[in-house]
Write an enzyme that holds these catalytic residues in place. Structure first.
Site, PDB file in Angstrom:
ATOM      1  N   CYS A  36       0.823  -1.219   0.000  1.00 10.46           N
ATOM      2  CA  CYS A  36       0.000   0.000   0.000  1.00 10.46           C
ATOM      3  C   CYS A  36       0.854   1.265   0.000  1.00 10.46           C
ATOM      4  CB  CYS A  36      -0.939   0.017   1.204  1.00 10.46           C
ATOM      5  SG  CYS A  36      -0.065   0.060   2.776  1.00 10.46           S
ATOM      6  N   CYS A 106      -2.212  -3.475   8.613  1.00  5.76           N
ATOM      7  CA  CYS A 106      -1.819  -2.138   9.076  1.00  5.76           C
ATOM      8  C   CYS A 106      -1.257  -2.212  10.495  1.00  5.76           C
ATOM      9  CB  CYS A 106      -3.014  -1.195   9.041  1.00  5.76           C
ATOM     10  SG  CYS A 106      -3.991  -1.337   7.539  1.00  5.76           S
TER      11      CYS A 106
HETATM   12 FE1  FES Z   1      -1.443   0.557   4.299  1.00  6.94          FE
HETATM   13 FE2  FES Z   1      -3.204   0.456   6.205  1.00  6.94          FE
HETATM   14  S1  FES Z   1      -3.585   0.403   4.074  1.00  6.94           S
HETATM   15  S2  FES Z   1      -1.070   0.450   6.389  1.00  6.94           S
END
Ligand code: FES
Length: 148
Positions: A36, A106
């Site tokens: 991400c 996360c």
């Molecule tokens: Fe990347 Fe939460 S979506 S740390």
């Protein structure tokens, strides 16, 4: 909304604790999630008896990453280095009354960020901290987080 966050997650997201930096920190580390692209930097101030006196963080990431890093700092503050290692992502999630399954990764970032800061502290002081491994996603010495 596809999933719901607990009140505690919303609280730590909207009002995160211990945001900032520590100048001349005992240790600091940056970790990232290559998928991400979110990045978390954690600073610890450890006294001579191995107690974490202060801890601060900066997170460039999603709401769950901010909430988990905030809660993680609350959980390690005032603890010994050894106790801080017990603050796993599961412990952070439990303290937040859970996270939606797609957001579990996360919370791993928060655990890794603590470990990265403690690893830096150990290296600076020539210590071996039992049970602490070099963080895999540490991007402290490399500017890039890697590509998934
Ligand atoms: Fe990347 Fe939460 S979506 S740390």
């Amino acid at each position: 909304m596809a999933f719901a966050y607990s009140e505690k997650v919303m609280d730590h997201f909207t009002n995160p604790r211990n945001v900032g930096e520590i100048e001349n920190c005992s240790g600091c580390g940056t970790v990232g999630n290559a998928q991400c692209g979110d990045i978390m930097r954690m600073y610890v101030d450890v006294d001579d008896s191995g107690i974490i006196r202060d801890v601060k963080f900066k997170t460039f990431g999603c709401g769950a990453a901010i909430a988990t890093s905030s809660m993680a700092t609350e959980l390690v503050k005032g603890k010994t280095v050894q106790q801080a290692l017990e603050v796993t992502n599961r412990a952070v999630m439990d303290a937040l009354d859970g996270l939606p399954p797609v957001k579990v990764h996360c919370s791993l970032l928060a655990e890794e960020a603590i470990h990265a800061a403690l690893w830096d502290y150990a290296e600076k002081n020539g210590l071996v901290i039992e049970g602490l491994e070099k963080p895999k996603t540490d991007i402290h010495e490399h500017e890039h987080a890697g590509v998934a």
